[in-house]
Design an enzyme around this catalytic site. Sequence first.
Site, PDB file in Angstrom:
ATOM      1  N   LYS A  21       0.828  -1.196   0.000  1.00 29.42           N
ATOM      2  CA  LYS A  21       0.000   0.000   0.000  1.00 29.42           C
ATOM      3  C   LYS A  21       0.869   1.255   0.000  1.00 29.42           C
ATOM      4  O   LYS A  21       0.661   2.170  -0.794  1.00 29.42           O
ATOM      5  CB  LYS A  21      -0.904  -0.026   1.236  1.00 29.42           C
ATOM      6  CG  LYS A  21      -2.084   0.905   1.166  1.00 29.42           C
ATOM      7  CD  LYS A  21      -2.915   0.845   2.447  1.00 29.42           C
ATOM      8  CE  LYS A  21      -3.671  -0.466   2.584  1.00 29.42           C
ATOM      9  NZ  LYS A  21      -4.253  -0.640   3.924  1.00 29.42           N
ATOM     10  N   ARG A  91      -3.075   3.286   8.516  1.00 24.48           N
ATOM     11  CA  ARG A  91      -3.415   2.159   7.640  1.00 24.48           C
ATOM     12  C   ARG A  91      -2.276   1.154   7.597  1.00 24.48           C
ATOM     13  O   ARG A  91      -1.148   1.508   7.281  1.00 24.48           O
ATOM     14  CB  ARG A  91      -3.677   2.660   6.214  1.00 24.48           C
ATOM     15  CG  ARG A  91      -4.499   3.909   6.164  1.00 24.48           C
ATOM     16  CD  ARG A  91      -4.575   4.484   4.762  1.00 24.48           C
ATOM     17  NE  ARG A  91      -5.215   3.577   3.826  1.00 24.48           N
ATOM     18  CZ  ARG A  91      -5.232   3.780   2.516  1.00 24.48           C
ATOM     19  NH1 ARG A  91      -4.597   4.823   1.978  1.00 24.48           N
ATOM     20  NH2 ARG A  91      -5.855   2.929   1.743  1.00 24.48           N
ATOM     21  N   GLY A 100      -8.397  -7.585   4.298  1.00 23.42           N
ATOM     22  CA  GLY A 100      -9.112  -7.656   5.559  1.00 23.42           C
ATOM     23  C   GLY A 100      -8.348  -8.216   6.732  1.00 23.42           C
ATOM     24  O   GLY A 100      -8.899  -8.426   7.802  1.00 23.42           O
ATOM     25  N   MET A 102      -5.379  -7.000   8.238  1.00 22.25           N
ATOM     26  CA  MET A 102      -4.861  -6.030   9.193  1.00 22.25           C
ATOM     27  C   MET A 102      -5.898  -4.921   9.316  1.00 22.25           C
ATOM     28  O   MET A 102      -6.912  -4.936   8.647  1.00 22.25           O
ATOM     29  CB  MET A 102      -3.530  -5.484   8.688  1.00 22.25           C
ATOM     30  CG  MET A 102      -2.609  -6.552   8.097  1.00 22.25           C
ATOM     31  SD  MET A 102      -2.084  -7.792   9.277  1.00 22.25           S
ATOM     32  CE  MET A 102      -0.786  -6.882  10.070  1.00 22.25           C
ATOM     33  N   ARG A 332      -3.696  -1.313  -6.456  1.00 24.47           N
ATOM     34  CA  ARG A 332      -2.873  -2.526  -6.433  1.00 24.47           C
ATOM     35  C   ARG A 332      -3.315  -3.391  -7.603  1.00 24.47           C
ATOM     36  O   ARG A 332      -4.408  -3.183  -8.158  1.00 24.47           O
ATOM     37  CB  ARG A 332      -3.053  -3.288  -5.123  1.00 24.47           C
ATOM     38  CG  ARG A 332      -4.483  -3.707  -4.894  1.00 24.47           C
ATOM     39  CD  ARG A 332      -4.664  -4.359  -3.536  1.00 24.47           C
ATOM     40  NE  ARG A 332      -6.066  -4.322  -3.157  1.00 24.47           N
ATOM     41  CZ  ARG A 332      -6.525  -4.450  -1.932  1.00 24.47           C
ATOM     42  NH1 ARG A 332      -5.681  -4.616  -0.942  1.00 24.47           N
ATOM     43  NH2 ARG A 332      -7.805  -4.416  -1.673  1.00 24.47           N
ATOM     44  N   HIS A 450     -16.019  -9.055   1.552  1.00 24.80           N
ATOM     45  CA  HIS A 450     -14.945  -9.912   2.053  1.00 24.80           C
ATOM     46  C   HIS A 450     -15.030 -11.315   1.453  1.00 24.80           C
ATOM     47  O   HIS A 450     -14.050 -11.847   0.935  1.00 24.80           O
ATOM     48  CB  HIS A 450     -15.030  -9.977   3.579  1.00 24.80           C
ATOM     49  CG  HIS A 450     -13.981 -10.846   4.200  1.00 24.80           C
ATOM     50  ND1 HIS A 450     -14.217 -12.167   4.533  1.00 24.80           N
ATOM     51  CD2 HIS A 450     -12.689 -10.613   4.493  1.00 24.80           C
ATOM     52  CE1 HIS A 450     -13.116 -12.688   5.029  1.00 24.80           C
ATOM     53  NE2 HIS A 450     -12.163 -11.773   5.031  1.00 24.80           N
ATOM     54  N   SER A 759      13.327 -42.540 -17.974  1.00 26.75           N
ATOM     55  CA  SER A 759      12.219 -41.754 -17.458  1.00 26.75           C
ATOM     56  C   SER A 759      12.213 -41.932 -15.948  1.00 26.75           C
ATOM     57  O   SER A 759      12.236 -43.060 -15.449  1.00 26.75           O
ATOM     58  CB  SER A 759      10.893 -42.223 -18.066  1.00 26.75           C
ATOM     59  OG  SER A 759       9.842 -41.464 -17.531  1.00 26.75           O
ATOM     60  N   CYS A 826       8.195 -38.968 -15.292  1.00 28.10           N
ATOM     61  CA  CYS A 826       6.785 -39.338 -15.197  1.00 28.10           C
ATOM     62  C   CYS A 826       6.536 -39.514 -13.714  1.00 28.10           C
ATOM     63  O   CYS A 826       7.422 -39.807 -12.967  1.00 28.10           O
ATOM     64  CB  CYS A 826       6.475 -40.599 -15.991  1.00 28.10           C
ATOM     65  SG  CYS A 826       7.442 -42.029 -15.523  1.00 28.10           S
ATOM     66  N   TYR A 846      11.444 -33.803 -21.076  1.00 25.40           N
ATOM     67  CA  TYR A 846       9.987 -33.664 -20.992  1.00 25.40           C
ATOM     68  C   TYR A 846       9.491 -34.064 -19.607  1.00 25.40           C
ATOM     69  O   TYR A 846      10.160 -34.806 -18.894  1.00 25.40           O
ATOM     70  CB  TYR A 846       9.275 -34.499 -22.070  1.00 25.40           C
ATOM     71  CG  TYR A 846       9.380 -35.999 -21.888  1.00 25.40           C
ATOM     72  CD1 TYR A 846       8.488 -36.680 -21.071  1.00 25.40           C
ATOM     73  CD2 TYR A 846      10.387 -36.733 -22.538  1.00 25.40           C
ATOM     74  CE1 TYR A 846       8.595 -38.044 -20.892  1.00 25.40           C
ATOM     75  CE2 TYR A 846      10.486 -38.097 -22.369  1.00 25.40           C
ATOM     76  CZ  TYR A 846       9.589 -38.757 -21.540  1.00 25.40           C
ATOM     77  OH  TYR A 846       9.689 -40.106 -21.363  1.00 25.40           O
TER      78      TYR A 846
HETATM   79  P1  ADP Z   1      -7.626  -2.151   3.788  1.00 24.09           P
HETATM   80  O1  ADP Z   1      -6.219  -2.575   3.676  1.00 24.09           O
HETATM   81  O2  ADP Z   1      -8.433  -2.994   4.717  1.00 24.09           O
HETATM   82  O3  ADP Z   1      -8.264  -1.927   2.469  1.00 24.09           O
HETATM   83  P2  ADP Z   1      -7.243   0.680   3.978  1.00 24.09           P
HETATM   84  O4  ADP Z   1      -6.044   1.197   4.675  1.00 24.09           O
HETATM   85  O5  ADP Z   1      -7.190   0.698   2.510  1.00 24.09           O
HETATM   86  O6  ADP Z   1      -7.605  -0.737   4.558  1.00 24.09           O
HETATM   87  O7  ADP Z   1      -8.448   1.536   4.475  1.00 24.09           O
HETATM   88  C1  ADP Z   1      -9.760   1.196   4.185  1.00 24.09           C
HETATM   89  C2  ADP Z   1     -10.497   2.361   3.662  1.00 24.09           C
HETATM   90  O8  ADP Z   1     -10.430   3.445   4.550  1.00 24.09           O
HETATM   91  C3  ADP Z   1      -9.958   2.931   2.373  1.00 24.09           C
HETATM   92  O9  ADP Z   1     -10.408   2.233   1.275  1.00 24.09           O
HETATM   93  C4  ADP Z   1     -10.545   4.307   2.388  1.00 24.09           C
HETATM   94  O10 ADP Z   1     -11.860   4.276   1.917  1.00 24.09           O
HETATM   95  C5  ADP Z   1     -10.515   4.632   3.837  1.00 24.09           C
HETATM   96  N1  ADP Z   1      -9.373   5.498   4.121  1.00 24.09           N
HETATM   97  C6  ADP Z   1      -8.138   5.148   4.452  1.00 24.09           C
HETATM   98  N2  ADP Z   1      -7.350   6.233   4.587  1.00 24.09           N
HETATM   99  C7  ADP Z   1      -8.119   7.289   4.318  1.00 24.09           C
HETATM  100  C8  ADP Z   1      -7.884   8.705   4.262  1.00 24.09           C
HETATM  101  N3  ADP Z   1      -6.705   9.206   4.510  1.00 24.09           N
HETATM  102  N4  ADP Z   1      -8.921   9.471   3.928  1.00 24.09           N
HETATM  103  C9  ADP Z   1     -10.130   8.955   3.678  1.00 24.09           C
HETATM  104  N5  ADP Z   1     -10.417   7.672   3.694  1.00 24.09           N
HETATM  105  C10 ADP Z   1      -9.421   6.822   4.028  1.00 24.09           C
HETATM  106 MG    MG Z   2      -7.719  -0.699   1.115  1.00 24.33          MG
HETATM  107 MG    MG Z   3      -9.918  -3.540   6.052  1.00 28.21          MG
END
Ligand code: ADP
Ligand code: MG
Ligand code: MG
Length: 866
Positions: A21, A91, A100, A102, A332, A450, A759, A826, A846
């Site tokens: 990220k 984040r 989902g 962390m 990503r 999820h 083989s 094989c 092969y």
């Molecule tokens: P995950 O890895 O679970 O996707 P993120 O770090 O991407 O978690 O955060 C989830 C959501 O939180 C993001 O998709 C975004 O919508 C919101 N978010 C994260 N940082 C910000 C920010 N600086 N401003 C506004 N929304 C944020």
């Molecule tokens: Mg995210």
């Molecule tokens: Mg999340």
Amino acid sequence: VKWIYDFNEGRSKDKALLGGKGANLAEMTHLGLPVPSGFTLTTESCMRYLKNVAFFDQQLITEIQTAIERLEVKTNKSFTNDDELLLVSVRSGAVFSMPGMMDTILNLGLNDSRVHALAEQTSLAFAYDCYRRLLQMFGDVVYGIPKEKFNLLLTKAEKENNKTVNVFNEQQQLALIKNYKELFIKHNKVFPQHPMDQLKEAIQAVFHSWNNPRANVYRELHGISHHLGTAVNVQEMVFGNSGNESGTGVVFTRNPATGDNQLFGEFLLDAQGEDVVAGIRTPQPIQELSERLPNVYQDFLHYAQMLELHYKDMQDIEFTVEQGKLFILQTRNGKRTAKAALKIATDLVNENVLSKEEALMRVEAEMIDQLIHPIFKPEALEQATPFAQGLPASPRAATGEIVFTAEKAKERYEQGNKVILVRHETSPEDIEGMIVSEAIVTSRGGMTSHAAVVARGMGTCCVTGTETLTIDEEAKTVTTNDIRLKEGDILSVNGNTGEIYLGELPTVIAENNQDLTLFLSWADELADLEVRANAETLTDLTTALDFGATGIGLARTEHMFFGEDRILEMRRLILAEDHREMETALTKLLAFQENDFYQMFQTIRDKPMVIRLLDPPMHEFLPHEAPDIANLADKLNRSVNELTAKIEYLKETNPMLGHRGCRLGITTPEIYQMQVKAIIQSAIRLVQEGIPVVPEIMIPLIAEKEELMHLKVLLIETIEATFNAQNIVPFSYEIGTMIELPRACLIADQLAEQADFFSFGTNDLTQMTYGFSRDDIGKFINRYQEKAIMTHDPFQHLDQQGVGQLIKLAVSNARRTKPTMTIGICGEVGGDPQSIPFFQAIGIDYVSCSPYRIPAARLAVAQAAI
Ligand code: ADP
Ligand code: MG
Ligand code: MG
């Protein structure tokens, strides 16, 4: 050491340090996209902290403070004052995306006095919405206070005040906040008021979350090291929850289920963070944004295209709109189904974005399996009526019994049952249950929920948002209209359409799709290793050729002796009392075999086909139960006692190490003579029909050079006699050997003098090298894996350090004797994409595997060559 990087200091190549990220936020900042400013604490700082917590206060905190100061300057806001509020998100972001796994905290920096200030600058509803979210996420992530408890307080307050929270007056908002804070107290915690304290605790919590059990399970499943750590991103907040010109969304640049080149995703107006994926409100398809906020949509399109071209791959983008201004918060490479992976890769080549080589590297070989796996039989589907319909979140057809919890899923699975996990929605806690499920069905959530994301990643069938299902997880029932189902009832789930059926529907293998054919033809162009098939039935031979086998690497003749009429002759042969009886059996078997080989050659035509002479221990052909023995005695016209005694005599303590393979050929030469005679006679017929076959005859289980020499003389005599008897000018044939004993590997140079080809039979070789019976390994391999004594089953993935070294040694010794000798593999690991690079590296010609593994192997051999 530098522990913190501002977004403008990194690039996407810094993933190991900044996490996926963070590195992509840095890259997008570099590209000039509208990314809120921020900084990243490195994965190294996480590992350092987890090893020694004192590191935080001794070193890291001062770097955090100066990073915040830089952010304050950059944004012209303050992290502590009450005006120009700087709020941040915290984040997590590991090197590999772990959906989902962390946790993220938003709106960090708000407190009792700043929320008041924010309310004055914006609106009461907005400010308190942010504050409540902060309290809830902070409580959950940092202190483990269940999110639902906050929701209950909110619902209660709404009921008491008889209005929704967005029209609460200040007093009512404050009262609710007070309740939230009291919930902290009930958990023996206090919500920290100072923004810096909040930040500190939040960062530490994210660091710790690296070690939470869910994250551990996910890493185990995907083979990700536990020592990488997670980075933490601290980023200025932008607010999607600030009115109807604001919102948040998740979009794939192409359809992650089909690969179609068309934006695919959802958004919600006046919403924040994970509202879209949480399934609380039903989001709108991204295309509708063009009507609601046309300028934002245009901007988004522009950035989406830019990101896709830049990364040369389908992107999964998270964005937020704050009062008409678009911000990109994450990108990503998107997770996708096998079908989509293939289509996207081929499309990107056609769009001149990728080279063929790059495209081939983009698709995991294992994924190919999903394309040739079952769908429901179209005729059966036509007649069946679905009783529910959801969103086709992840394709494949699946059947199993209903379970309502992840625990039950595991339990039933471990008892050998196929299960379908049925839930309102899934959460990361369910991961272990999801792994063992044939399909996942949810009543809520969209295509990016999820359940959907995780299932697509695992190639598991998934249907989400099946809103007509009323699931009672307590009572363990699911109802729709007039149907009520309970735990254990059988469902069939169609992940391609989202339809769900009662009972079990028959399946068939999906049509070979054109993208796959094209893609694998590129693979073939680049491959060094050929891919042959292990097959002997006509159906398997045809399947193998359809899947692109270049020949047959192993045709096991014993499989032809099990038909009802044949097994009797085989038994007559084994139990024969005199030569005459043996002759009778041999004559019949010869006719059977000649016909078999003739049909096989006819199917394979001039492609190579290695036919292995009889291999298994004799007892495999004999009856062992009294009634069966009596029956046989009757048919062979022998006494039961006599036969029982003979069968008893033929019993072996370790049949796998016993009287089998070439040892049989030596003690009962008539069998091998009959087999080569059948091979040559059938080949003669083909040659006379104008199909130039070159029979390849393979002798199993050779350990001694003399065994091979002895049998070769015998076979050549028989072959020459066969040619002579028919007055045929001899054509070429080959006699080779299977290398499947450690001793054979060690003397491969001597064997190479006598053999036309080798083989490697990796199943026996692995079994003999480890001394693990492949039939019994199941009883202990799990324990070995649990205790981390072995990380994988050596019958599935080649043991490169042991068995692999034997093969390598044998290949190099053989090549010294006979440089151009054809050498194949094989056995199971021949078709294993993880083992194939090793075979490429040691100069194998092969690999040969079961027909259904051929497509994946064709891709794997190309990848090994690139
Ligand atoms: P995950 O890895 O679970 O996707 P993120 O770090 O991407 O978690 O955060 C989830 C959501 O939180 C993001 O998709 C975004 O919508 C919101 N978010 C994260 N940082 C910000 C920010 N600086 N401003 C506004 N929304 C944020
Ligand atoms: Mg995210
Ligand atoms: Mg999340």
